[in-house]
Every structure is written in C-alpha cells, then in structure tokens.
Design an enzyme around this catalytic site. Structure first.
Site, PDB file in Angstrom:
ATOM      1  N   ILE A  12      79.985  32.991  75.421  1.00 41.23           N
ATOM      2  CA  ILE A  12      78.639  33.373  75.860  1.00 41.23           C
ATOM      3  C   ILE A  12      78.522  34.887  75.987  1.00 41.23           C
ATOM      4  O   ILE A  12      77.482  35.479  75.677  1.00 41.23           O
ATOM      5  CB  ILE A  12      78.265  32.662  77.181  1.00 41.23           C
ATOM      6  CG1 ILE A  12      76.757  32.810  77.465  1.00 41.23           C
ATOM      7  CG2 ILE A  12      79.083  33.189  78.351  1.00 41.23           C
ATOM      8  CD1 ILE A  12      75.888  32.057  76.511  1.00 41.23           C
ATOM      9  N   SER A  34      89.041  40.485  81.266  1.00 40.79           N
ATOM     10  CA  SER A  34      89.195  39.145  80.715  1.00 40.79           C
ATOM     11  C   SER A  34      90.670  38.856  80.500  1.00 40.79           C
ATOM     12  O   SER A  34      91.423  39.734  80.055  1.00 40.79           O
ATOM     13  CB  SER A  34      88.441  39.029  79.386  1.00 40.79           C
ATOM     14  OG  SER A  34      88.491  37.715  78.879  1.00 40.79           O
ATOM     15  N   ARG A  35      91.095  37.648  80.796  1.00 39.77           N
ATOM     16  CA  ARG A  35      92.507  37.294  80.650  1.00 39.77           C
ATOM     17  C   ARG A  35      92.935  37.164  79.196  1.00 39.77           C
ATOM     18  O   ARG A  35      94.081  37.449  78.854  1.00 39.77           O
ATOM     19  CB  ARG A  35      92.795  35.976  81.380  1.00 39.77           C
ATOM     20  CG  ARG A  35      92.800  36.081  82.894  1.00 39.77           C
ATOM     21  CD  ARG A  35      93.163  34.741  83.510  1.00 39.77           C
ATOM     22  NE  ARG A  35      92.193  33.705  83.171  1.00 39.77           N
ATOM     23  CZ  ARG A  35      92.345  32.405  83.456  1.00 39.77           C
ATOM     24  NH1 ARG A  35      93.457  31.986  84.039  1.00 39.77           N
ATOM     25  NH2 ARG A  35      91.411  31.541  83.144  1.00 39.77           N
ATOM     26  N   LYS A  88      74.613  31.474  84.502  1.00 45.95           N
ATOM     27  CA  LYS A  88      74.339  30.140  85.032  1.00 45.95           C
ATOM     28  C   LYS A  88      75.489  29.201  84.688  1.00 45.95           C
ATOM     29  O   LYS A  88      76.153  29.374  83.642  1.00 45.95           O
ATOM     30  CB  LYS A  88      73.006  29.608  84.514  1.00 45.95           C
ATOM     31  CG  LYS A  88      72.932  29.432  82.984  1.00 45.95           C
ATOM     32  CD  LYS A  88      73.473  28.087  82.556  1.00 45.95           C
ATOM     33  CE  LYS A  88      73.625  27.949  81.071  1.00 45.95           C
ATOM     34  NZ  LYS A  88      74.320  26.734  80.658  1.00 45.95           N
ATOM     35  N   ASP A 166      75.531  21.486  82.311  1.00 47.71           N
ATOM     36  CA  ASP A 166      75.684  22.883  81.910  1.00 47.71           C
ATOM     37  C   ASP A 166      74.520  23.298  81.006  1.00 47.71           C
ATOM     38  O   ASP A 166      73.892  24.321  81.253  1.00 47.71           O
ATOM     39  CB  ASP A 166      77.034  23.096  81.227  1.00 47.71           C
ATOM     40  CG  ASP A 166      77.237  24.530  80.804  1.00 47.71           C
ATOM     41  OD1 ASP A 166      77.549  25.365  81.669  1.00 47.71           O
ATOM     42  OD2 ASP A 166      77.066  24.830  79.605  1.00 47.71           O
TER      43      ASP A 166
END
Length: 306
Positions: A12, A34-35, A88, A166
């Site tokens: 996303i 970010s991992r 969201k 979702d």
C-alpha cells in the site's frame, strides 16, 4: 514543507502513498522505516524507534504497517512530538485509537485517521445530492480477490487483521460519510475459513431511526472484474457510486467518472490539519466492524489456501 517518513513500506505504501507524496508540494519524504523494504534516495531505518532517534528534524510519520502493533508505533511518534497519519483501519481496537486521540491532544500534535475511500472523486457530490432526498434503501456490494490484493499476507487472517472487513471498511467509511442519517447493525453473518480467525465474507443488515433498510455484501473470493458498488434508491431516483467511489451515476445520467485522487486528497487533508493544529479521529466505520464481530453469527467454511 513538512518533513515526513513512511513507517511500513509494503504494497500500500509503494502503490499509493509514494506516488501521492512524490506529487505533493506539502510534504518532503525524507525517510522510510521498514523491516523488509527500503527506498532509494531517502534514509532507511529498521524500525520506528531508530527513525525517531536519528531523525530529529522529522515532523510527521505516516503509519502503513499492519494494524497489529500500530498502537505502540503511533504512541512512540506522538510522545516524540511528531504528527501521525494512520492507514485504515486505524488500529485493532476502538479503545486504543481513542487513547491515541487523547494523547495526541495532550502532546499538541495532529492525529489523522485516514479513510482513503472517502476521498474518491464521487463521494462528496453523492453526499450533497443525497442530503436533500428521502432514502428508501441502500445496497452495498464490495467483492474482490484477496489473492490479488493481499498476496501472502497472513496478518489479515489473524485477530485484529479484520479479514474481509479490510476492504469492507472502505465501503463503510463511504456510507457513514455519505448518508444523512446515522445507522446501526441489526443482524449479520460472517463466513470464517476453518484455518483462519477472520472472515472471508460477510452479510450485514443495517437500519436507522427511519427504518431504512441498508444491506451490505462483502466477499473476498471474487475473481475477474472486482465489484465496489453502492446503490441508493431515493424518492427522486437511484444513485449508484461505482468503482470504489470514483464513478457516479444518477438515474441514467453519468455524472462523474473520475481519476484516482484518493491518496492525494488524504495528504492535502493531513497538511491542512497540521497547519491548523487540529486532529481528525473518526472511528465510526471501525465501530460498525466491531459491532459485526460482536453481533454476527459465524459460519465455518472451507479452509483458505493461498
């Protein structure tokens, strides 16, 4: 320009947030935390704690991580004095989002629960037209292919992942903004795969103080063309909001067939809130999901195989 970092650089973030920020004259994307992913041309960090420590000039973060664990990330940013935009759904429980709102207010920073579907081109014109009409019934069809939109993402099937809600919460975010009367759930059925904790399909019946029938059908098993449609029958004709809110038809008249402007609109709104020193925390769509999990009957269906 407000300096901003993306936290969680998954699908996303790459598909929607990055293009919107690249075109924005209100934000300067300076870092990613970010991992598993990184972005060329900006500073990259393994987690939000390292980001907040090593980027003292950072003013805002956009949290695009899965909702599980997002409370602690948002809390860390708020306590560090950064503005926060939440993808969201805004969290995994109503209580944690409400707590973040209180903490953001005390810290004097902006908290923005973003609902991207509300920024679709046809939503505001539909809302304006419906405000002057008597609504007879509403039908919501939100059906898509989970394998296409969430390939290999196990978190969506775990507690807090919401399953079919979702995408379904996008429809709920539109109708809670678009319909002139608040409404509430009266009955629901959730279809839950035998190897999952969250539903793959949901059938929901709502009503309001005027006893308007509002039906929603969410399904994550549709292949081929996807369906994101809201039909509102009024005493003055039928309104159809299609393609997730970008296409608006009233009767036989195509009023609007707009381009994808959702995330550009979200970032404009985030910038406005920061400038005004305000927050926007609307959990109404999320509350309807919580009601469904509390009220619905469960039906076990065949296991989901990726």
């Amino acid at each position: 320009m407000t300096t901003l970092a993306i936290v969680g650089f998954g699908k996303i973030a790459r598909d929607q947030h990055l293009p919107a920020l690249s075109a924005s004259d209100r934000f300067d994307l300076i870092a990613v935390a970010s991992r598993h992913s990184s972005l060329d041309g900006v500073d990259n960090y393994p987690d939000i704690d390292t980001l907040l420590t090593e980027q003292p000039a950072l003013e805002a973060v956009s949290l695009c991580t899965p909702p599980q664990g997002r409370y602690q990330q948002a809390l860390a940013a708020i306590e560090a004095g950064r503005h926060v935009m939440l993808e969201k759904p805004p969290g995994i429980t109503l209580s944690e989002v409400e707590d973040l709102a209180r903490r953001a207010q005390r810290a004097g920073v902006t908290l923005f629960t973003s609902w991207h579907a509300r920024a679709a081109a046809g939503v505001e014109p539909a809302r304006d037209w419906l405000a002057e009409r008597h609504i007879r019934k509403v039908d919501i069809e939100w059906r898509e292919d989970v394998r296409h939109w969430h390939p290999g993402q196990q978190w969506i099937w775990e507690p807090g992942g919401l399953g079919v809600f979702d995408p379904g919460i996008n429809a709920l975010s539109i109708v809670t903004h678009m319909l002139p009367q608040p409404f509430f759930l009266s009955e629901a059925t959730l279809e839950v795969p035998e190897n999952c904790q969250s539903p793959i399909a949901a059938r929901l019946n709502f009503t309001d103080a005027l006893q308007t029938p509002i039906h929603a059908d969410f399904d994550w098993r549709q292949t081929g063309p996807q369906t994101w449609r809201i039909t509102v029958v009024t005493d003055d004709g039928t309104l159809v909001l299609d393609d997730g809110g970008s296409r608006l038809t009233i009767g036989d008249d195509l009023k609007l067939d707009g381009e994808d402007v959702e995330y550009a609109g979200l970032y404009r709104r985030f910038a406005e809130l920061i400038e005004r020193g305000e927050s926007e925390v609307d959990i109404t769509p999320f509350r309807h999901v919580a009601d469904a999990f509390m009220l619905a009957r469960r039906q076990r269906v065949e296991a989901f195989i990726e």
